[in-house]
Write an enzyme that holds these catalytic residues in place. Structure first.
Site, mmCIF file in Angstrom:
data_model
loop_
_atom_site.group_PDB
_atom_site.id
_atom_site.type_symbol
_atom_site.label_atom_id
_atom_site.label_comp_id
_atom_site.label_asym_id
_atom_site.label_seq_id
_atom_site.Cartn_x
_atom_site.Cartn_y
_atom_site.Cartn_z
ATOM 1 N N TYR A 1 11.318 5.704 -7.673
ATOM 2 C CA TYR A 1 10.402 6.733 -7.179
ATOM 3 C C TYR A 1 11.076 7.601 -6.115
ATOM 4 C CZ TYR A 1 6.699 4.484 -9.750
ATOM 5 O OH TYR A 1 5.929 3.981 -10.760
ATOM 6 N N TYR B 1 -1.974 -1.666 -10.898
ATOM 7 C CA TYR B 1 -0.594 -1.303 -11.230
ATOM 8 C C TYR B 1 -0.072 -2.281 -12.274
ATOM 9 C CZ TYR B 1 4.334 -0.397 -11.252
ATOM 10 O OH TYR B 1 5.589 -0.098 -11.697
ATOM 11 N N ASP C 1 -2.706 -9.830 -15.565
ATOM 12 C CA ASP C 1 -1.346 -9.436 -15.196
ATOM 13 C C ASP C 1 -0.991 -10.167 -13.899
ATOM 14 O OD1 ASP C 1 0.969 -8.300 -14.317
ATOM 15 O OD2 ASP C 1 0.336 -6.216 -14.611
ATOM 16 N N LYS D 1 8.543 -10.886 -12.326
ATOM 17 C CA LYS D 1 8.992 -10.912 -10.939
ATOM 18 C C LYS D 1 9.567 -12.257 -10.473
ATOM 19 C CE LYS D 1 7.212 -6.694 -9.262
ATOM 20 N NZ LYS D 1 6.022 -5.939 -9.664
HETATM 21 C C1 LIG Z 1 5.930 -5.043 -10.834
HETATM 22 C C2 LIG Z 1 4.753 -5.173 -11.701
HETATM 23 C C3 LIG Z 1 4.800 -4.813 -13.051
HETATM 24 C C4 LIG Z 1 6.015 -4.196 -13.696
HETATM 25 O O1 LIG Z 1 7.109 -5.047 -13.696
HETATM 26 P P1 LIG Z 1 8.597 -4.436 -13.849
HETATM 27 O O2 LIG Z 1 9.462 -5.653 -13.937
HETATM 28 O O3 LIG Z 1 8.849 -3.600 -12.655
HETATM 29 O O4 LIG Z 1 8.613 -3.641 -15.112
HETATM 30 C C5 LIG Z 1 3.646 -5.001 -13.800
HETATM 31 N N1 LIG Z 1 2.531 -5.509 -13.255
HETATM 32 C C6 LIG Z 1 2.459 -5.878 -11.968
HETATM 33 C C7 LIG Z 1 1.198 -6.465 -11.436
HETATM 34 C C8 LIG Z 1 3.556 -5.714 -11.137
HETATM 35 O O5 LIG Z 1 3.476 -6.045 -9.842
#
Ligand SMILES: *Cc1c(COP(=O)(O)O)cnc(C)c1O
Length: 440
Positions: free
Chosen positions: A18, A146, A247, A276
């Site tokens: 970004y 997100y 997620d 992550k």
């Molecule tokens: C960081 C994140 C993503 C995306 O993961 P990337 O490895 O950056 O593609 C998706 N969902 C959540 C909740 C996140 O924190």
């Protein structure tokens, strides 16, 4: 190359997350990292408050993680996954199935969080297709979410934070409802779920899945909401025949105080995304888990298979280090570590509540957030954090930390005190600059 040359070339050629390429602020060259400290090229050490964006939960340069990677490199860093399998992937899949909420029995490995989200969305679509309900092809989600930066994921991110206007002509249109009311401890009130239920009732025949970040909305606003709300939303999904996609890419592996944020509410999603911290902050890797019912139905559908298969799927090196990271979680008392950080953050960030430019201070698990009244200038405030010996990377009005679980009480104090000093200095300077006398 000197650090100065490196920074200059970086500014000239290398895009950062970004970031503008039009006169970008200089990035800080890091030469090594160990424990909770990042070492800059000029020798300065910074206490890391970000865990490299939720990932490095065991700290940096951990011998057990390094050893697992060295061992795997000697055997085979990578091999294709089409028609081939290997112990690191199978072991990891079994362990994830055992750790995640009951019912999530089938594992799809992907190479990043965004891809894991794409996979989850695709699973939901293919599932309804296989059930002869292809019109259930829209997602329902909550604002301030997100889910990643690829197109499918972006379409379910908050429309404003995610700049949907910029991509409106190509983004699929999904259903949005307001984010849940804030507060992990909030007692549910009548109407808290009304908007969600109205949307579900009205569009149930067109909605494939509700996708959300359970309990903690991360990059879309660092908001916490109550397990009761999540529980209620999961119940509504069942009632209206809508899948639930959790997620857990940011929240997974203990960050919110439970191993998975869904565990706070004993919710069993139909599909779960992990990423992550899955490799302990060492490699890009992710997984999407689903139920036997969904997997079987997809496999008996028109395509007879799930239509996805990344080149680096189930990369052995990433699987090996993910297994090693799970070893550490199992061996360490992560729950007390997170509880200790929680207590520390609550105490140490408390003084910020009294500051005029602080709107809110909130803490959950090993996450501490200071919300200020106006968006900070990253170029200016970043320098101040570094001068204080801490690595904190705010966005907008949110100045927050989610340190490695191994952070000692002493280092946590240094981190929070440094963060608060920098914040005070930043707003003091801002205040000075807005005084008429400073303009003369
Ligand atoms: C960081 C994140 C993503 C995306 O993961 P990337 O490895 O950056 O593609 C998706 N969902 C959540 C909740 C996140 O924190």
């Amino acid at each position: 190359m000197t650090p100065e040359q490196l920074i200059a070339l970086d500014q000239q050629h290398v895009w950062h997350p970004y970031a503008s390429m039009d006169n970008p602020p200089p990035a800080y060259p890091v030469v090594s990292a160990s424990g909770v400290r990042l070492t800059l090229a000029d020798g300065r050490e910074l206490i890391d408050g970000m865990a490299s964006w939720w990932c490095a939960v065991h700290g940096y340069n951990h011998p057990h993680l390094n050893e697992a990677m060295h061992r795997q490199i000697a055997d085979m860093p990578h091999v294709m996954f089409g028609g081939i399998t290997h112990a690191p992937a199978v072991t990891l899949a079994k362990r994830l199935v055992d750790l995640t909420p009951a019912g999530l029995d089938k594992v799809f490995f992907a190479d990043s969080g965004s891809v894991a989200v794409e996979v989850a969305l695709k699973m939901a679509l293919q599932y309804w297709h296989s059930k002869a309900q292809p019109n259930k092809n829209r997602m329902l989600t909550i604002r301030n979410g997100y889910h990643g930066d690829t197109f499918g994921a972006m379409a379910v991110c908050d429309p404003i934070n995610g700049m949907h206007s910029l991509f409106a002509s190509v983004l699929p249109q999904h259903h949005f409802v307001d984010a849940p009311p804030m507060g992990f401890d909030r007692v549910m009130q009548e109407g808290d779920l009304a908007q969600l239920e109205d949307k579900m009732r009205e569009h149930q025949h067109g909605i494939a899945a509700l996708i959300l970040e359970p309990i903690v909305q991360g990059a879309g606003g660092m908001r916490f909401y109550s397990p009761q709300w999540l529980k209620g939303a999961a119940k509504l999904c069942k009632q209206y025949n809508i899948l639930l996609i959790a997620d857990e890419i940011a929240t997974g592996f203990g960050r919110s105080g439970a191993l998975f944020a869904c565990d706070h509410a004993q919710v069993k999603p139909d599909i779960m995304c992990l990423g992550k911290a899955i490799t302990g902050g060492t490699m890009s890797f992710a997984a999407t888990l689903t139920t036997s019912e969904i997997a079987t139905s997809i496999s008996r559908g028109e395509a007879s298979c799930f239509m996805h298969g990344p080149t680096f799927m189930a990369n052995p090196l990433a699987c090996a280090v993910a297994n090693a990271s799970l070893d550490l979680l199992e061996q360490s008392d992560w729950k007390s570590q997170v509880a200790g950080i929680n207590k520390g953050l609550n105490n140490l960030l408390q003084p910020a509540k009294a500051l005029a430019y602080v709107e809110d201070v909130r803490v959950l698990g090993a996450i501490g957030v200071i919300q200020v009244t106006q968006a900070v200038d990253l170029g200016i405030i970043q320098k101040m954090f570094v001068a204080e010996g801490v690595w904190v990377r705010p966005f907008g009005k949110l100045v927050y930390v989610m340190p490695p679980y191994i952070t000692s009480p002493q280092d946590l104090a240094l981190l929070c005190q440094g963060m608060l000093r920098a914040l005070k200095r930043y707003f003091y300077q801002l205040d000075q600059a807005s005084q008429p006398s400073a303009l003369k």
